[in-house]
Design a protein around this motif. Structure first.
Motif, PDB file in Angstrom:
ATOM      1  N   MET A  14      46.663  58.235  53.810  1.00  0.00           N
ATOM      2  CA  MET A  14      46.538  57.832  52.399  1.00  0.00           C
ATOM      3  C   MET A  14      45.793  56.501  52.279  1.00  0.00           C
ATOM      4  O   MET A  14      44.960  56.347  51.391  1.00  0.00           O
ATOM      5  N   GLU A  15      46.079  55.569  53.164  1.00  0.00           N
ATOM      6  CA  GLU A  15      45.366  54.282  53.144  1.00  0.00           C
ATOM      7  C   GLU A  15      43.871  54.508  53.328  1.00  0.00           C
ATOM      8  O   GLU A  15      43.059  53.888  52.638  1.00  0.00           O
ATOM      9  N   GLU A  16      43.511  55.393  54.259  1.00  0.00           N
ATOM     10  CA  GLU A  16      42.095  55.697  54.505  1.00  0.00           C
ATOM     11  C   GLU A  16      41.438  56.297  53.263  1.00  0.00           C
ATOM     12  O   GLU A  16      40.325  55.926  52.904  1.00  0.00           O
ATOM     13  N   ILE A  17      42.131  57.212  52.617  1.00  0.00           N
ATOM     14  CA  ILE A  17      41.579  57.836  51.408  1.00  0.00           C
ATOM     15  C   ILE A  17      41.419  56.794  50.309  1.00  0.00           C
ATOM     16  O   ILE A  17      40.342  56.650  49.726  1.00  0.00           O
ATOM     17  N   LEU A  18      42.473  56.052  50.027  1.00  0.00           N
ATOM     18  CA  LEU A  18      42.445  55.094  48.911  1.00  0.00           C
ATOM     19  C   LEU A  18      41.464  53.950  49.150  1.00  0.00           C
ATOM     20  O   LEU A  18      40.893  53.428  48.185  1.00  0.00           O
ATOM     21  N   SER A  19      41.238  53.586  50.409  1.00  0.00           N
ATOM     22  CA  SER A  19      40.330  52.471  50.695  1.00  0.00           C
ATOM     23  C   SER A  19      38.890  52.781  50.287  1.00  0.00           C
ATOM     24  O   SER A  19      38.084  51.882  50.107  1.00  0.00           O
ATOM     25  N   LYS A  20      38.563  54.055  50.114  1.00  0.00           N
ATOM     26  CA  LYS A  20      37.210  54.466  49.713  1.00  0.00           C
ATOM     27  C   LYS A  20      36.962  54.289  48.217  1.00  0.00           C
ATOM     28  O   LYS A  20      35.831  54.382  47.770  1.00  0.00           O
ATOM     29  N   TYR A  21      38.044  54.092  47.455  1.00  0.00           N
ATOM     30  CA  TYR A  21      37.921  54.106  45.995  1.00  0.00           C
ATOM     31  C   TYR A  21      38.365  52.783  45.384  1.00  0.00           C
ATOM     32  O   TYR A  21      39.405  52.238  45.752  1.00  0.00           O
ATOM     33  N   LYS A  22      37.567  52.336  44.410  1.00  0.00           N
ATOM     34  CA  LYS A  22      37.949  51.142  43.651  1.00  0.00           C
ATOM     35  C   LYS A  22      39.205  51.455  42.859  1.00  0.00           C
ATOM     36  O   LYS A  22      39.491  52.606  42.537  1.00  0.00           O
ATOM     37  N   GLN A  23      39.933  50.413  42.516  1.00  0.00           N
ATOM     38  CA  GLN A  23      41.165  50.590  41.744  1.00  0.00           C
ATOM     39  C   GLN A  23      40.808  50.822  40.282  1.00  0.00           C
ATOM     40  O   GLN A  23      41.074  49.993  39.421  1.00  0.00           O
ATOM     41  N   ASP A  24      40.195  51.972  40.036  1.00  0.00           N
ATOM     42  CA  ASP A  24      39.703  52.340  38.712  1.00  0.00           C
ATOM     43  C   ASP A  24      40.259  53.727  38.379  1.00  0.00           C
ATOM     44  O   ASP A  24      40.097  54.671  39.166  1.00  0.00           O
ATOM     45  N   LYS A  25      40.870  53.853  37.217  1.00  0.00           N
ATOM     46  CA  LYS A  25      41.500  55.122  36.816  1.00  0.00           C
ATOM     47  C   LYS A  25      40.534  56.303  36.831  1.00  0.00           C
ATOM     48  O   LYS A  25      40.942  57.439  37.009  1.00  0.00           O
ATOM     49  N   SER A  26      39.236  56.016  36.658  1.00  0.00           N
ATOM     50  CA  SER A  26      38.248  57.095  36.623  1.00  0.00           C
ATOM     51  C   SER A  26      38.087  57.772  37.994  1.00  0.00           C
ATOM     52  O   SER A  26      37.456  58.820  38.097  1.00  0.00           O
ATOM     53  N   ASN A  27      38.660  57.206  39.033  1.00  0.00           N
ATOM     54  CA  ASN A  27      38.575  57.793  40.377  1.00  0.00           C
ATOM     55  C   ASN A  27      39.697  58.792  40.667  1.00  0.00           C
ATOM     56  O   ASN A  27      39.740  59.363  41.754  1.00  0.00           O
ATOM     57  N   LEU A  28      40.592  59.003  39.713  1.00  0.00           N
ATOM     58  CA  LEU A  28      41.767  59.846  39.963  1.00  0.00           C
ATOM     59  C   LEU A  28      41.407  61.240  40.476  1.00  0.00           C
ATOM     60  O   LEU A  28      41.945  61.688  41.486  1.00  0.00           O
ATOM     61  N   ILE A  29      40.511  61.934  39.796  1.00  0.00           N
ATOM     62  CA  ILE A  29      40.181  63.313  40.188  1.00  0.00           C
ATOM     63  C   ILE A  29      39.589  63.342  41.593  1.00  0.00           C
ATOM     64  O   ILE A  29      39.964  64.203  42.411  1.00  0.00           O
ATOM     65  N   GLN A  30      38.698  62.408  41.902  1.00  0.00           N
ATOM     66  CA  GLN A  30      38.095  62.377  43.237  1.00  0.00           C
ATOM     67  C   GLN A  30      39.162  62.144  44.306  1.00  0.00           C
ATOM     68  O   GLN A  30      39.151  62.785  45.353  1.00  0.00           O
ATOM     69  N   ILE A  31      40.080  61.240  44.035  1.00  0.00           N
ATOM     70  CA  ILE A  31      41.155  60.962  44.988  1.00  0.00           C
ATOM     71  C   ILE A  31      42.039  62.195  45.158  1.00  0.00           C
ATOM     72  O   ILE A  31      42.369  62.593  46.285  1.00  0.00           O
TER      73      ILE A  31
END
Length: 162
Positions: A14-31
């Motif tokens: 999960m850390e690896e996945i989340l580290s790729k994405y900015k803390q922006d709500k618009s990234n939810l679907i990609q995550i």
């Protein structure tokens, strides 16, 4: 492998996945897409991590997961069998294929066999109307399907040594 070690391994994923994405709500679907790919479903622990990372409530995340049929809250079988119930497939007999599948595996739509090998989904149009009726096993499409073809295909997957 003990549970504690497995838990740390999942946390690391999960850390690896989340580290790729900015803390922006618009990234939810990609995550969510990436979590679904990695785990085969979206575990509650992953939802909690996403909630903390994006500053969303668990209810918001749950709402998105349950809105899109691509996402699952439960683990699926190694072989996820989907029967299309879209109009073209339904008219050409996909319900009989689904009935045969449920009978053969002894489970219902949305369930997984006790050995974790098979799960069943009923889907809407998958865009293969010219091949109707259609079922899939993971990403393999079987067109012009019949209950007999389904029986043969499932037998082949049952015979595979994993």
């Amino acid at each position: 492998m003990n549970c504690e070690c497995e838990g740390r391994e999942n946390d690391k994923k999960m850390e690896e996945i989340l580290s790729k994405y900015k803390q922006d709500k618009s990234n939810l679907i990609q995550i969510l897409n990436e979590v679904q790919e990695v785990y085969g479903y979206i575990p509650k622990s992953a939802q909690l991590s996403i909630s903390e990372h994006l500053g969303l409530t668990m209810a918001e995340i749950y709402g998105v997961i349950t809105f899109y049929s691509r996402f699952s809250l439960k683990p699926k079988g190694k072989y996820n069998v989907s029967v299309c119930l879209g109009t073209a497939c339904f008219v050409k007999g996909s319900e009989k294929i689904l009935d045969k599948l449920k009978e053969k595996l002894g489970i219902d739509v949305g369930q997984t066999t006790p050995d974790g090998k098979f799960s069943i989904e009923a889907t809407r149009c998958i865009g293969a109307c010219g091949l109707a009726p259609v079922f899939t096993v993971n990403d393999e499409v079987y067109g012009k399907a019949t209950p007999e073809l389904l029986d043969k295909v499932i037998d082949e997957y049952m015979a595979k040594e994993d």
